[in-house]
Design an enzyme around this catalytic site. Structure first.
Site, PDB file in Angstrom:
ATOM      1  CG  ASP A   6       5.397   5.128  -7.412  1.00  0.00           C
ATOM      2  OD1 ASP A   6       4.626   5.750  -8.173  1.00  0.00           O
ATOM      3  OD2 ASP A   6       5.267   5.095  -6.185  1.00  0.00           O
ATOM      4  CE  LYS A  24      -3.694   2.120   2.753  1.00  0.00           C
ATOM      5  NZ  LYS A  24      -4.612   2.354   1.629  1.00  0.00           N
ATOM      6  N   GLY A  25       0.348   2.351  -0.532  1.00  0.00           N
ATOM      7  CA  GLY A  25       1.101   3.596  -0.553  1.00  0.00           C
ATOM      8  C   GLY A  25       1.403   4.110   0.842  1.00  0.00           C
ATOM      9  CB  VAL A  72       3.457   0.751   3.939  1.00  0.00           C
ATOM     10  CG1 VAL A  72       1.962   0.900   4.084  1.00  0.00           C
ATOM     11  CG2 VAL A  72       3.818   0.115   2.598  1.00  0.00           C
ATOM     12  CE  LYS A  93       4.788   1.091  -2.641  1.00  0.00           C
ATOM     13  NZ  LYS A  93       4.027   2.012  -1.765  1.00  0.00           N
TER      14      LYS A  93
END
Length: 363
Positions: free
Chosen positions: A84, A55-56, A58, A60
């Site tokens: 992204d 999810k955005g 978090v 990554k």
């Protein structure tokens, strides 16, 4: 809709998420806890493709950068790619990266690149149709063509997959780490091989039926290299590469997906959805990184800290229960942002050497 207990997903669906664990379901009660780190990725030398997603917001990018740093210590060469559209690798390393692989300062075998979603018009296209007929209307037409190309839905995933195809052809790097877009975009990217493979099969069928007509139309328009044999050769070549990508993505010895989340309901719900979608694509996933875990500095934390700790503990317990067959790595919430080589280097160590709270030296 209110979910009383997380997802209300029965425990036996773990066998659905990981087909190779089907025979282990009956043994979960006595299952020995797996190592809470990503050391298993470092030790698996056959891995070539490593996706990091979730999810955005978090963590990554921080996780993928840290993982790439650790991999660079055990692999010959590592490439970190951001798929992204809102690239963050340059910000994370405090170094400018472009669409070309660039060596990361301080690491002789670590390279980064940020996929450019803009579609470039090939050289030699001057806006004119063969025979002088104005097709695109000169430079203004080319600009319009470029704008149309970049506005096509899914173009970001398409350009990212195009880079994957190039990497398959060259195989210059021993390991490639993907810093992916949020879950929805990533799932579309991972579905591209199967979709394209199906599409090419359809094209080949159409080619056999309408080949002569296509060749005649191409010759009338003055388009070189689009005769029947040439087109078949190009389609066969592309199909072979896509099949190779599809095969490698579904091979757990070569590809794995690291799910990143935080100890909150929405993030964990999306992580479970991601894990099940990956199972549907037959892509291996057996690592989960839980970021931003709060470890109080004293025995009597403030009310806010105490509430956050209790909330996170509830979801961490659910993670331990749901993902007993996963390597779950728990990363601390630090007092300063993880940015720049020094901070990333320190943070990355917790991926292979699990963080142990120390009240005297809590970072």
């Amino acid at each position: 809709i209110f979910f009383p207990y997380f997802f209300a997903i029965p425990h036996d669906t773990r066998a659905l998420r990981r087909p190779n664990a089907a025979m282990e379901v009956e043994e979960f009660d006595d299952f020995e806890a797996l190592e809470p780190s990503l050391k298993n990725i470092m030790d698996q030398e056959s891995l070539h493709w490593i996706f990091v997603g979730g999810k955005g917001g978090v963590g990554k990018t921080t996780t993928s950068c840290s993982l790439a740093i650790q991999l660079s210590k055990v692999r010959e060469s590592v490439l970190l790619i951001s798929t992204d559209p809102a690239h963050n690798l340059s910000d994370a390393f405090c170094q400018k990266f472009t669409k070309e692989p660039t060596k990361v300062d301080g690491y002789p075998n670590l390279f980064c690149m940020e996929v450019d979603p803009n579609v470039e018009i090939p050289e030699g296209v001057d806006g004119q149709m063969p025979g002088g007929a104005g097709a695109a209307g000169g430079p203004m037409g080319l600009g319009m063509l470029q704008e149309l190309a970049t506005s096509i839905p899914g173009i970001d995933e398409a350009m990212s997959f195009a880079e994957v195809l190039k990497l398959v052809k060259t195989m210059e790097y021993s390991c490639i780490v993907f810093d992916t877009a949020p879950t929805g975009h990533t799932l579309r990217l991972l579905s591209f091989p199967s979709v394209l493979q199906t599409g090419l099969d359809k094209l080949m069928q159409l080619k056999s039926s309408f080949g002569p007509m296509l060749s005649q139309a191409a010759s009338m328009m003055g388009v070189p290299g689009m005769g029947g044999d040439a087109l078949t050769e190009k389609l066969d070549s592309m199909k072979a590469i896509i099949e190779e990508v599809n095969t490698q993505f579904k091979d757990p010895d070569k590809t794995t997906f690291v799910c990143v989340c935080i100890a909150e309901f929405l993030s964990l719900y999306e992580t479970e959805r991601l894990v099940q979608e990956l199972s549907g694509y037959e892509i291996d996933t057996h690592n989960i990184v839980v970021n931003q875990i709060l470890y109080p500095e004293n025995e009597k934390p403030c009310g806010l800290c105490s509430a956050r700790v209790n909330m996170q503990r509830k979801y961490l317990d659910q993670i331990d229960d749901l993902y007993v067959d996963f390597n779950v790595t728990k990363m601390p919430l630090l007092t300063k942002e993880v940015r720049g080589r020094g901070e990333l280097e320190k943070f990355s160590k917790f991926l292979v050497d699990p963080y142990v709270p120390d009240k005297a030296s809590n970072p």
